[in-house]
Write a protein that holds these residues in place. Structure first.
Motif, PDB file in Angstrom:
ATOM      1  N   HIS A  48       0.732  -1.212  -0.048  1.00 52.12           N
ATOM      2  CA  HIS A  48       0.285  -0.015  -0.073  1.00 52.12           C
ATOM      3  C   HIS A  48       1.176   1.527   0.145  1.00 52.12           C
ATOM      4  CE1 HIS A  48      -3.152   2.862   1.593  1.00 52.12           C
ATOM      5  NE2 HIS A  48      -3.990   2.033   1.050  1.00 52.12           N
ATOM      6  N   PRO A  49       0.074   2.393  -0.694  1.00 49.92           N
ATOM      7  CA  PRO A  49       1.628   3.467  -0.725  1.00 49.92           C
ATOM      8  C   PRO A  49       1.456   4.405   1.145  1.00 49.92           C
ATOM      9  CG  PRO A  49      -1.053   3.862  -2.238  1.00 49.92           C
ATOM     10  CD  PRO A  49      -0.525   2.888  -1.242  1.00 49.92           C
ATOM     11  N   ASP A  50       0.991   4.102   1.769  1.00 52.41           N
ATOM     12  CA  ASP A  50       1.445   4.736   2.532  1.00 52.41           C
ATOM     13  C   ASP A  50       0.911   3.955   4.200  1.00 52.41           C
ATOM     14  OD1 ASP A  50       0.649   7.332   1.275  1.00 52.41           O
ATOM     15  OD2 ASP A  50      -1.665   6.968   1.747  1.00 52.41           O
ATOM     16  N   VAL A  88      -1.702  -4.917  -7.978  1.00 51.93           N
ATOM     17  CA  VAL A  88      -1.161  -3.416  -7.584  1.00 51.93           C
ATOM     18  C   VAL A  88      -2.262  -2.335  -6.647  1.00 51.93           C
ATOM     19  CG1 VAL A  88       0.527  -3.712  -8.640  1.00 51.93           C
ATOM     20  CG2 VAL A  88      -1.151  -2.273  -9.438  1.00 51.93           C
ATOM     21  N   ASN A  90      -4.239   1.272  -6.321  1.00 47.62           N
ATOM     22  CA  ASN A  90      -3.887   2.957  -7.402  1.00 47.62           C
ATOM     23  C   ASN A  90      -3.315   3.684  -5.920  1.00 47.62           C
ATOM     24  OD1 ASN A  90      -5.562   2.937  -5.299  1.00 47.62           O
ATOM     25  ND2 ASN A  90      -7.705   4.114  -6.390  1.00 47.62           N
ATOM     26  N   PRO A  91      -2.741   4.917  -6.938  1.00 54.21           N
ATOM     27  CA  PRO A  91      -1.410   5.786  -6.458  1.00 54.21           C
ATOM     28  C   PRO A  91      -2.193   5.743  -4.644  1.00 54.21           C
ATOM     29  CG  PRO A  91      -1.825   5.812  -8.734  1.00 54.21           C
ATOM     30  CD  PRO A  91      -3.098   5.216  -8.306  1.00 54.21           C
ATOM     31  N   GLN A  92      -3.820   5.979  -5.131  1.00 54.76           N
ATOM     32  CA  GLN A  92      -4.282   6.737  -3.538  1.00 54.76           C
ATOM     33  C   GLN A  92      -4.414   5.376  -2.602  1.00 54.76           C
ATOM     34  OE1 GLN A  92      -5.887   7.120  -6.114  1.00 54.76           O
ATOM     35  NE2 GLN A  92      -4.978   8.979  -7.267  1.00 54.76           N
ATOM     36  N   GLY A  93      -4.238   4.705  -2.388  1.00 55.36           N
ATOM     37  CA  GLY A  93      -4.503   3.691  -2.231  1.00 55.36           C
ATOM     38  C   GLY A  93      -5.677   2.871  -1.612  1.00 55.36           C
TER      39      GLY A  93
END
Length: 105
Positions: A48-50, A88, A90-93
Motif C-alpha cells: 500500500h502507498p501509505d 497493485v 492505485n496511487p491513492q491506496g
C-alpha cells in the motif's frame, strides 16, 4: 518519508514471511506469514502507498486470487478467488488493479 525496504524470506520448512525495514536497517514491522503460490514459492506482493498493507496475488495454491494482508497484525482477508497473476494498489491506496486469466469455452 524515509525509504522502506520490503523483504520476503522463505524458511527451511517452507514458511514465507514478509517484513519491512527502513533503509538504515531499523525494523518497521515484525514480520507476518504470507501464503505460498501452488509450487510453494513466493506469491506476488504489492505494498500500500501509505500503510503496511499488502496485496497478495497468485494463480494457484493457498495464495490463489487476491488477498489483503495486514503487515502489523497478520490478518489475511480474501478479496477474490479468481486466479490472479498480479495486483497493485492505485496511487491513492483506495483501490487496486489486478491481472486475471480469462478462461473461455
Amino acid at each position: 518519508m524515509e525509504e522502506r525496504i520490503l523483504v520476503m524470506v522463505k524458511t527451511a520448512d517452507g514458511a514465507i514471511r514478509v517484513f519491512e525495514i527502513y533503509a538504515a536497517g531499523e525494523p518497521l514491522t515484525a514480520g507476518v506469514f504470507v501464503p505460498p503460490r501452488g509450487d510453494g514459492d513466493f506469491p506476488r506482493l504489492a505494498r500500500h502507498p501509505d500503510a503496511p498493507l499488502y496485496l497478495v496475488a497468485a494463480l494457484d495454491g493457498p495464495a490463489m486470487g487476491v488477498s489483503l494482508l495486514d503487515g502489523l497484525t497478520g490478518v489475511l482477508t480474501r478479496v477474490s478467488d479468481v486466479p490472479t497473476g498480479s495486483a497493485v494498489f492505485n496511487p491513492q491506496g483506495d483501490g487496486f488493479i489486478s491481472v486475471n486469466i480469462q478462461r473461455t469455452g
